[in-house]
Scaffold this active site. Structure first.
Site, PDB file in Angstrom:
ATOM      1  N   HIS A  76       0.839  -1.204   0.000  1.00  8.27           N
ATOM      2  CA  HIS A  76       0.000   0.000   0.000  1.00  8.27           C
ATOM      3  C   HIS A  76       0.869   1.246   0.000  1.00  8.27           C
ATOM      4  O   HIS A  76       1.990   1.255   0.505  1.00  8.27           O
ATOM      5  CB  HIS A  76      -1.011  -0.001   1.141  1.00  8.27           C
ATOM      6  CG  HIS A  76      -0.439  -0.053   2.528  1.00  8.27           C
ATOM      7  ND1 HIS A  76       0.047   1.064   3.174  1.00  8.27           N
ATOM      8  CD2 HIS A  76      -0.310  -1.079   3.417  1.00  8.27           C
ATOM      9  CE1 HIS A  76       0.449   0.732   4.394  1.00  8.27           C
ATOM     10  NE2 HIS A  76       0.252  -0.562   4.571  1.00  8.27           N
ATOM     11  N   ASP A  78       0.262   4.378   1.363  1.00 14.05           N
ATOM     12  CA  ASP A  78       0.251   5.348   2.452  1.00 14.05           C
ATOM     13  C   ASP A  78       0.984   4.845   3.680  1.00 14.05           C
ATOM     14  O   ASP A  78       1.262   3.655   3.828  1.00 14.05           O
ATOM     15  CB  ASP A  78      -1.184   5.721   2.826  1.00 14.05           C
ATOM     16  CG  ASP A  78      -2.015   4.530   3.279  1.00 14.05           C
ATOM     17  OD1 ASP A  78      -1.807   3.424   2.744  1.00 14.05           O
ATOM     18  OD2 ASP A  78      -2.883   4.695   4.159  1.00 14.05           O
ATOM     19  N   ASP A 115       6.338   0.374   7.297  1.00 15.73           N
ATOM     20  CA  ASP A 115       5.004  -0.184   7.089  1.00 15.73           C
ATOM     21  C   ASP A 115       4.252   0.757   6.167  1.00 15.73           C
ATOM     22  O   ASP A 115       3.815   1.819   6.583  1.00 15.73           O
ATOM     23  CB  ASP A 115       4.293  -0.332   8.438  1.00 15.73           C
ATOM     24  CG  ASP A 115       2.816  -0.651   8.319  1.00 15.73           C
ATOM     25  OD1 ASP A 115       2.385  -1.084   7.240  1.00 15.73           O
ATOM     26  OD2 ASP A 115       2.085  -0.453   9.309  1.00 15.73           O
ATOM     27  N   GLU A 145      -4.654   2.524   2.650  1.00 16.54           N
ATOM     28  CA  GLU A 145      -4.900   1.306   3.427  1.00 16.54           C
ATOM     29  C   GLU A 145      -5.046   1.612   4.901  1.00 16.54           C
ATOM     30  O   GLU A 145      -5.920   1.068   5.585  1.00 16.54           O
ATOM     31  CB  GLU A 145      -3.760   0.308   3.199  1.00 16.54           C
ATOM     32  CG  GLU A 145      -3.980  -1.059   3.823  1.00 16.54           C
ATOM     33  CD  GLU A 145      -3.375  -1.205   5.214  1.00 16.54           C
ATOM     34  OE1 GLU A 145      -3.579  -2.254   5.842  1.00 16.54           O
ATOM     35  OE2 GLU A 145      -2.689  -0.252   5.666  1.00 16.54           O
ATOM     36  N   GLU A 146      -4.186   2.492   5.417  1.00 15.12           N
ATOM     37  CA  GLU A 146      -4.117   2.713   6.855  1.00 15.12           C
ATOM     38  C   GLU A 146      -5.347   3.427   7.414  1.00 15.12           C
ATOM     39  O   GLU A 146      -5.634   3.320   8.605  1.00 15.12           O
ATOM     40  CB  GLU A 146      -2.856   3.522   7.199  1.00 15.12           C
ATOM     41  CG  GLU A 146      -1.539   2.841   6.841  1.00 15.12           C
ATOM     42  CD  GLU A 146      -1.204   1.666   7.743  1.00 15.12           C
ATOM     43  OE1 GLU A 146      -2.066   1.259   8.545  1.00 15.12           O
ATOM     44  OE2 GLU A 146      -0.088   1.150   7.644  1.00 15.12           O
ATOM     45  N   ASP A 169       3.099  -6.881   3.450  1.00 10.56           N
ATOM     46  CA  ASP A 169       2.762  -6.010   4.573  1.00 10.56           C
ATOM     47  C   ASP A 169       2.912  -6.692   5.931  1.00 10.56           C
ATOM     48  O   ASP A 169       2.417  -6.194   6.929  1.00 10.56           O
ATOM     49  CB  ASP A 169       1.327  -5.500   4.403  1.00 10.56           C
ATOM     50  CG  ASP A 169       1.041  -4.250   5.224  1.00 10.56           C
ATOM     51  OD1 ASP A 169       1.998  -3.640   5.745  1.00 10.56           O
ATOM     52  OD2 ASP A 169      -0.139  -3.890   5.361  1.00 10.56           O
ATOM     53  N   HIS A 457       3.144   2.243  13.521  1.00 11.89           N
ATOM     54  CA  HIS A 457       2.093   3.193  13.912  1.00 11.89           C
ATOM     55  C   HIS A 457       2.513   4.029  15.127  1.00 11.89           C
ATOM     56  O   HIS A 457       1.668   4.625  15.782  1.00 11.89           O
ATOM     57  CB  HIS A 457       0.755   2.486  14.200  1.00 11.89           C
ATOM     58  CG  HIS A 457       0.183   1.770  13.016  1.00 11.89           C
ATOM     59  ND1 HIS A 457      -1.125   1.290  12.991  1.00 11.89           N
ATOM     60  CD2 HIS A 457       0.713   1.445  11.817  1.00 11.89           C
ATOM     61  CE1 HIS A 457      -1.349   0.701  11.824  1.00 11.89           C
ATOM     62  NE2 HIS A 457      -0.245   0.784  11.103  1.00 11.89           N
TER      63      HIS A 457
END
Length: 485
Positions: A76, A78, A115, A145-146, A169, A457
Site C-alpha cells: 500500500h 500510504d 510499514d 490502506e491505513e 505487509d 504506527h
C-alpha cells in the site's frame, strides 16, 4: 551520500530512500503515486490507475519463464503519520528523516513508514532489477490502506491477471502469514451540555504522555497503555475528592494506533490545586507500578493555562467519564483455532470533546465475524445506557486461512531451503488487504511475508536492516520458483 545507499540490497534501499523523501500519509499519497507512475513509464512498463487511484504495473516474464503462473506483488502507498510531541513535522509537506542506529533503521521523531514502504520498495526493486528471475509479473499498489483500506475496497474484478498474490505487509521475518483479522469502525457520540465556570476558578491542563503506543492490531496483545483510558480512569477514581469541572478532553489521533498521549483541561477552585497535584502524583505512582515495565517513560503533569470556555455540567461530565471509563479496550478473546493469536480486540483510538458532544472512535478487529458482531453489540448497549448515539461502519472481512494453499506451501519450502529452518506459519491479528481481495478475485492464492518491523504506527517504528536482506532473498527465490500454469 545517503546512509541508505550503503545498505544491501541496494536497489530496494534506494527506492525506500526515495519513498521517504516524498510525503505520503493517508489521503496524501498522490505525489508518491505520480512519481511511481512516471518512473514506470520511463521504464516502458505497462502502467494504469483505477477509479480509486490504485496503481497496477506489469512487467513481462524473464525469457524462458513465460509459462509460469502470473504473480502480483502487493503493497500500500500510504503510511501512518505519528510523531513525538516535541517533534516539528508536517507529514503532508516534510520528508521522513531515516537514520541508521546499529542494526536498525529509524526515523527522527516520527513514524518511519517501513510499514509498508519496505514492501513497496521491494516490489519496485523487483521491477527495476534485471537480474531477478520471474514469470509474468504485476505490482499492485493500493491507496489509503491505513485509514480504511479504501484502495482494496475499490479494487475491481478482471483488472489483475495474477493467479498468485504476495502481500508484503507483514512485520516479522521468519513468519509466513496465511490469514488475518477483519475489522469494523465504531463511533459513539454523546450529547453534552455546558455551563459557566466560577470566576475565581483556575484552569489547568492535565497531560498524560510518554507511552509507547503502537499498532492497534499487531501490538494489542502486549498490554501497552492506552492514554485515553488511563486518563479517564484518573477522573473516575478522583472525582469524589476533587471538585473538577471538565472543559476539554482529547486523546489519540488515529483509530488504528494505540494512543500515546491524552490531555484534559479542567477548572478547579484555587484551594484545591495542591490536592490535585497530590492526586496526580499518587496516580502516577500507580501507573509506574502497573505499566512501567512496558511504558517506562509515562509522565503525568498539570499546568495552569488561560481558558475562556465553558465546562461540562455535572450530569454530562459524569456520563462522559463513566462511558469512557467503562468502554472495553484491548484483547477481548484469544483464538482457540490459532494458538497464541488474539481472536477479538478493540482499540479506543480517538477521543474528543466538542462544543455539544463527545466523540469516541474505536476500531474493532476479529478473526471471526461473530467476534466483531459481539463487540459491536456490547458498544451499542453501553451507548444506550449512556444516552449516546452509536454507529458501526466500514466493516471489512478477514482473510480466511487456506490449509491447502500452494503458494503458502511453496513459501515454506523455499524458506527451509534458503535458511535451513522452517518458518512459522501464522495468522495475524492486524488487518491485511488480502481479505478484501478475495471478493473480486475468489481464486487468488495468497501469502504475506515481510521483514522485521517493530513499533509500527508509533514514532518508535524501526525496521531491522538484516531482516530486509533475508526478506529480499526469500521474495526473489520465491518468484523464481513459481510453478508453471
Amino acid at each position: 551520500m545517503s546512509e541508505l545507499s550503503q545498505l544491501s540490497p541496494q536497489p530496494l534501499w534506494d527506492f525506500f530512500a526515495k519513498i521517504c523523501s516524498i510525503p505520503h500519509p493517508s489521503y496524501h499519497e498522490e505525489a508518491l503515486a505520480t512519481y511511481i507512475v512516471d518512473w514506470a513509464k520511463t521504464q516502458q512498463f505497462w502502467c494504469e490507475r483505477d477509479a480509486v487511484g490504485n496503481i497496477l504495473i506489469r512487467k513481462p516474464a524473464t525469457a524462458g519463464m513465460e509459462n509460469r503462473k502470473p504473480v502480483a506483488l502487493q503493497a500500500h502507498l500510504d503510511m501512518v503519520p505519528q510523531k513525538n510531541n516535541a517533534t516539528e513535522h508536517d507529514f503532508a509537506r516534510d520528508p521522513i528523516q531515516p537514520w541508521v542506529d546499529g542494526e536498525w533503521l529509524k526515523a527522527r521523531g516520527t513514524t518511519l513508514g517501513a510499514d509498508n514502504g519496505i514492501g513497496m520498495a521491494s516490489a519496485l526493486a523487483v521491477l527495476a532489477d534485471k537480474t531477478v528471475e520471474h514469470g509474468p509479473l504485476e505490482v499492485l499498489l493500493t491507496m489509503t490502506e491505513e485509514a480504511g483500506m479504501e484502495g482494496a475496497f475499490g479494487l475491481q474484478p478482471n483488472w489483475l491477471q495474477a493467479e498468485i498474490l504476495i502481500n508484503t505487509d507483514s512485520e516479522e521475518e521468519g513468519e509466513v502469514y496465511m490469514g488475518c483479522a477483519g475489522g469494523i469502525d465504531f463511533l459513539s457520540e454523546l450529547p453534552i451540555s455546558r455551563g459557566d465556570i466560577p470566576a475565581q476558578h483556575l484552569t489547568v491542563e492535565i497531560s498524560l504522555k510518554g507511552l509507547r503506543g503502537g499498532h492497534s492490531g499487531a501490538d494489542i496483545h502486549l498490554g501497552l497503555g492506552n492514554a485515553t483510558k488511563l486518563l479517564a480512569r484518573f477522573f473516575a477514581e478522583s472525582r469524589d475528592k476533587l471538585d473538577l469541572q471538565l472543559i476539554d478532553f482529547k486523546g489519540g489521533n488515529l483509530r488504528n494506533a494505540i494512543p500515546r498521549e491524552a490531555s484534559a483541561v479542567v477548572a478547579i477552585a484555587p484551594e484545591q490545586e495542591a490536592t490535585l497535584q497530590q492526586a496526580l502524583q499518587d496516580y502516577l505512582s500507580i501507573l509506574q507500578n502497573e505499566v512501567a515495565p512496558k511504558d517506562k517513560n509515562v509522565t503525568l503533569s498539570a499546568q495552569a493555562i488561560s481558558h475562556s470556555g465553558q465546562a461540562l455540567v455535572a450530569e454530562s461530565q459524569d456520563r462522559f467519564i463513566n462511558l469512557l471509563n467503562v468502554t472495553p479496550n484491548g484483547v477481548i478473546r484469544n483464538s482457540d483455532v490459532a494458538p497464541g493469536v488474539v481472536e477479538t480486540s478493540l482499540n479506543i483510538g480517538i477521543v474528543t470533546l466538542e462544543e455539544n458532544q463527545a466523540k469516541i472512535y474505536c476500531l474493532i478487529r476479529s478473526l471471526i465475524d461473530s467476534g466483531k458482531e459481539y463487540v459491536v453489540s456490547m458498544l451499542h448497549s453501553l451507548g444506550a445506557l449512556a444516552g449516546a448515539k452509536t454507529e458501526a461502519s466500514g466493516s471489512y472481512p478477514g482473510w480466511q486461512p487456506d490449509a491447502n494453499s500452494a503458494i503458502m506451501a511453496l513459501t515454506r519450502e523455499i524458506y527451509l531451503d534458503l535458511f535451513g529452518k522452517k518458518p512459522n506459519i501464522q495468522v495475524i491479528h492486524a488487518g491485511l488487504e488480502c481479505g478484501l481481495f478475495r471478493e473480486p478475485y475468489p481464486h487468488l492464492d495468497m501469502v504475506s511475508i515481510g521483514p522485521t518491523i517493530t513499533g509500527p504506527h508509533s514514532p518508535d517504528e524501526q525496521v531491522h536492516i538484516g531482516s530486509v536482506g533475508l526478506y529480499w532473498q526469500l521474495l526473489t527465490a520465491l518468484l523464481k520458483a513459481v510453478p508453471t500454469k
